[in-house]
Design a protein around this motif. Structure first.
Motif, PDB file in Angstrom:
ATOM      1  N   TYR A   1      24.769 -23.442  21.313  1.00  0.00           N
ATOM      2  CA  TYR A   1      24.080 -24.544  21.971  1.00  0.00           C
ATOM      3  C   TYR A   1      24.891 -24.922  23.211  1.00  0.00           C
ATOM      4  O   TYR A   1      24.495 -24.661  24.347  1.00  0.00           O
ATOM      5  N   THR A   2      26.072 -25.525  22.994  1.00  0.00           N
ATOM      6  CA  THR A   2      26.874 -26.049  24.101  1.00  0.00           C
ATOM      7  C   THR A   2      27.277 -24.937  25.077  1.00  0.00           C
ATOM      8  O   THR A   2      27.275 -25.137  26.297  1.00  0.00           O
ATOM      9  N   GLY A   3      27.571 -23.774  24.557  1.00  0.00           N
ATOM     10  CA  GLY A   3      27.949 -22.627  25.402  1.00  0.00           C
ATOM     11  C   GLY A   3      26.838 -22.267  26.369  1.00  0.00           C
ATOM     12  O   GLY A   3      27.094 -21.873  27.516  1.00  0.00           O
TER      13      GLY A   3
ATOM     14  N   GLY B   1      13.676 -26.920  15.793  1.00  0.00           N
ATOM     15  CA  GLY B   1      14.043 -28.067  14.962  1.00  0.00           C
ATOM     16  C   GLY B   1      15.341 -28.693  15.443  1.00  0.00           C
ATOM     17  O   GLY B   1      15.906 -28.252  16.439  1.00  0.00           O
ATOM     18  N   THR B   2      15.748 -29.712  14.800  1.00  0.00           N
ATOM     19  CA  THR B   2      15.315 -30.225  13.521  1.00  0.00           C
ATOM     20  C   THR B   2      13.966 -30.922  13.643  1.00  0.00           C
ATOM     21  O   THR B   2      13.789 -31.814  14.480  1.00  0.00           O
ATOM     22  N   LEU B   3      13.041 -30.496  12.751  1.00  0.00           N
ATOM     23  CA  LEU B   3      11.731 -31.133  12.663  1.00  0.00           C
ATOM     24  C   LEU B   3      11.670 -31.971  11.392  1.00  0.00           C
ATOM     25  O   LEU B   3      12.139 -31.538  10.329  1.00  0.00           O
TER      26      LEU B   3
ATOM     27  N   ALA C   1      20.907 -22.097  18.847  1.00  0.00           N
ATOM     28  CA  ALA C   1      21.155 -23.031  17.740  1.00  0.00           C
ATOM     29  C   ALA C   1      20.099 -24.127  17.696  1.00  0.00           C
ATOM     30  O   ALA C   1      19.463 -24.454  18.707  1.00  0.00           O
ATOM     31  N   ALA C   2      19.950 -24.725  16.526  1.00  0.00           N
ATOM     32  CA  ALA C   2      18.990 -25.817  16.344  1.00  0.00           C
ATOM     33  C   ALA C   2      19.336 -26.991  17.250  1.00  0.00           C
ATOM     34  O   ALA C   2      20.497 -27.238  17.557  1.00  0.00           O
ATOM     35  N   GLY C   3      18.306 -27.700  17.673  1.00  0.00           N
ATOM     36  CA  GLY C   3      18.501 -28.913  18.462  1.00  0.00           C
ATOM     37  C   GLY C   3      18.183 -28.723  19.925  1.00  0.00           C
ATOM     38  O   GLY C   3      17.872 -29.685  20.614  1.00  0.00           O
TER      39      GLY C   3
HETATM   40  C1  FMN Z   1      22.512 -32.225  21.893  1.00  0.00           C
HETATM   41  C2  FMN Z   1      22.595 -31.545  20.558  1.00  0.00           C
HETATM   42  C3  FMN Z   1      21.549 -31.674  19.651  1.00  0.00           C
HETATM   43  C4  FMN Z   1      21.628 -31.051  18.406  1.00  0.00           C
HETATM   44  N1  FMN Z   1      20.600 -31.179  17.530  1.00  0.00           N
HETATM   45  C5  FMN Z   1      20.642 -30.537  16.335  1.00  0.00           C
HETATM   46  C6  FMN Z   1      19.557 -30.597  15.431  1.00  0.00           C
HETATM   47  O1  FMN Z   1      18.532 -31.211  15.701  1.00  0.00           O
HETATM   48  N2  FMN Z   1      19.677 -29.944  14.251  1.00  0.00           N
HETATM   49  C7  FMN Z   1      20.789 -29.222  13.911  1.00  0.00           C
HETATM   50  O2  FMN Z   1      20.838 -28.631  12.828  1.00  0.00           O
HETATM   51  N3  FMN Z   1      21.828 -29.120  14.774  1.00  0.00           N
HETATM   52  C8  FMN Z   1      21.775 -29.746  15.960  1.00  0.00           C
HETATM   53  N4  FMN Z   1      22.826 -29.640  16.827  1.00  0.00           N
HETATM   54  C9  FMN Z   1      24.030 -28.875  16.420  1.00  0.00           C
HETATM   55  C10 FMN Z   1      23.990 -27.445  16.953  1.00  0.00           C
HETATM   56  O3  FMN Z   1      22.919 -26.715  16.432  1.00  0.00           O
HETATM   57  C11 FMN Z   1      25.308 -26.729  16.616  1.00  0.00           C
HETATM   58  O4  FMN Z   1      25.417 -26.645  15.201  1.00  0.00           O
HETATM   59  C12 FMN Z   1      26.536 -27.446  17.155  1.00  0.00           C
HETATM   60  O5  FMN Z   1      26.284 -28.006  18.413  1.00  0.00           O
HETATM   61  C13 FMN Z   1      27.744 -26.495  17.300  1.00  0.00           C
HETATM   62  O6  FMN Z   1      27.448 -25.430  18.166  1.00  0.00           O
HETATM   63  P1  FMN Z   1      27.889 -25.395  19.721  1.00  0.00           P
HETATM   64  O7  FMN Z   1      29.359 -25.662  19.757  1.00  0.00           O
HETATM   65  O8  FMN Z   1      27.497 -24.028  20.175  1.00  0.00           O
HETATM   66  O9  FMN Z   1      27.105 -26.465  20.412  1.00  0.00           O
HETATM   67  C14 FMN Z   1      22.769 -30.273  18.068  1.00  0.00           C
HETATM   68  C15 FMN Z   1      23.802 -30.118  19.003  1.00  0.00           C
HETATM   69  C16 FMN Z   1      23.729 -30.742  20.243  1.00  0.00           C
HETATM   70  C17 FMN Z   1      24.855 -30.578  21.211  1.00  0.00           C
END
Ligand code: FMN
Length: 351
Positions: free
Chosen positions: A330-332, A98-100, A74-76
């Motif tokens: 991401y978190t997983g 990204g996000t960029l 996932a992004a981030g």
């Molecule tokens: C530390 C962190 C940074 C994140 N940064 C971004 C980001 O820059 N752009 C974005 O679209 N989502 C960002 N996300 C959201 C994740 O891409 C994702 O949509 C969200 O965390 C839910 O998924 P998860 O439960 O697997 O973490 C971020 C999430 C986390 C935890």
């Protein structure tokens, strides 16, 4: 074996330290691995990703791109796209950098990333810290020139500068898209992060209409073929709001939807959780994000990339059964470690 080592030894150790510092350490290690074929091979073996991620039953074609498996980063996580080859080695079917934003920015003051281990969750208020689109484009060019560009699709998630007023937001997205157009296989307009003031207002019909029109114009004006363009939505929208967004997505011929970003609903956490503002991700988000995915998939035939609370094959399967074409985590990945993707792929392929 690595799975147990991560759970029993490495994770407890890493969780002793500030979450963002550990993240940067992990990103540095993955970046370094990406420079050497031997290290990447080692990573592949370590993550046990070889056969699991390439199981023929998992491959699919979505918005014109071929994916070896449906599990993406996932992004981030890799905001600046510094470790792209490592994600492929770890078994991911695709990665979203990204996000960029067009210009570099430092994000919000630290601390701004918090773990909630008892809920298998994270809270973040990073605020689009990144080195900017121009630096990313240079890095991507160098990676291609060195022959290290990954063979999996690379999406690029775009945002607006914190200081850019909402009325001019579209030009930020268009500028970042123009800078990175040659490098992304698909692009995502992030209008749903809770950590840039006002950003989620871009999900309102009038604002989104302008944004999608301007960015699609840029997308079509660049080069010969427009890239698949998606929009990433918040889990906190009502179904009526999502319906309006889907109308616009269809009208402006977008390629799909990413659902969902983090939630601002902290009532999903126990009272013992840290009282920090920011977007909540992980296990508490799972049900809400699945409900959004199910709603979106019931209202449109466009592909949905589902993200929110995926930790294992069962939670990934839940999203696919709800109608997703692809999933991301991401978190997983933070909680399950480097073998997570291979394990999810093995579980999905077994069904
Ligand atoms: C530390 C962190 C940074 C994140 N940064 C971004 C980001 O820059 N752009 C974005 O679209 N989502 C960002 N996300 C959201 C994740 O891409 C994702 O949509 C969200 O965390 C839910 O998924 P998860 O439960 O697997 O973490 C971020 C999430 C986390 C935890």
């Amino acid at each position: 074996m690595l799975e147990t080592a991560y759970r029993e030894i490495l994770r407890p150790l890493l969780f002793q330290f500030d979450a963002e510092r550990v993240h940067h350490l992990a990103m540095w290690a993955l970046k370094v691995c990406g420079r050497s074929r031997t290290a990447l091979e080692w990573l592949r073996t370590l993550a046990d990703s070889d056969r699991a991620s390439d199981a023929p039953a998992l491959s699919r074609e979505v918005f014109g791109l071929k994916f070896r498996n449906p599990v993406g980063l996932a992004a981030g996580f890799d905001k600046d796209g510094v470790a792209l080859p490592a994600w492929e080695a770890l078994g991911f079917g695709f990665v979203e950098a990204g996000t960029l934003t067009p210009e570099p920015q430092t994000g919000n003051p630290r601390p701004r990333l918090f773990r909630v281990p008892e809920s298998r969750a994270l809270i973040n208020r990073l605020g689009f810290n990144n080195h900017g689109a121009v630096a990313a484009a240079r890095r991507f060019e160098a990676l291609r020139a060195a022959g290290h560009w990954p063979r999996i699709p690379v999406g690029i998630n775009l945002g607006k500068q914190k200081t850019t007023p909402l009325e001019s937001a579209a030009s930020d997205y268009a500028r970042a898209l123009a800078t990175l157009h040659a490098h992304g296989d698909y692009f995502v307009l992030n209008v749903s992060s809770p950590n840039t003031p006002g950003l989620r207002g871009l999900q309102e019909s009038d604002e989104l209409d302008v944004l999608l029109r301007i960015v699609q114009e840029t997308n079509h004006a660049l080069g010969t073929s427009p890239k698949p363009l998606l929009v990433k939505i918040a889990p906190d929208l009502t179904f009526a709001q999502i319906e309006e967004i889907l109308d616009l997505v269809t009208r402006h011929a977008l390629a799909g939807i990413v659902a969902t970003n983090t939630t601002v609903d902290h009532s999903l956490l126990p009272a013992s959780a840290p009282r920090e503002t920011g977007g909540l991700s992980g296990q508490p988000l799972r049900a809400r994000s699945t409900a959004v995915v199910r709603f979106v998939a019931s209202r449109t035939r466009l592909p949905v990339i589902a993200v929110g609370g995926i930790f294992d094959a069962e939670s990934a399967r839940e999203k696919l059964d709800a109608g997703a074409a692809l999933v991301q985590l991401y978190t997983g990945f933070v909680y399950q470690g480097p073998t997570a993707v291979a394990k999810i792929c093995r579980g999905l392929a077994a069904r």
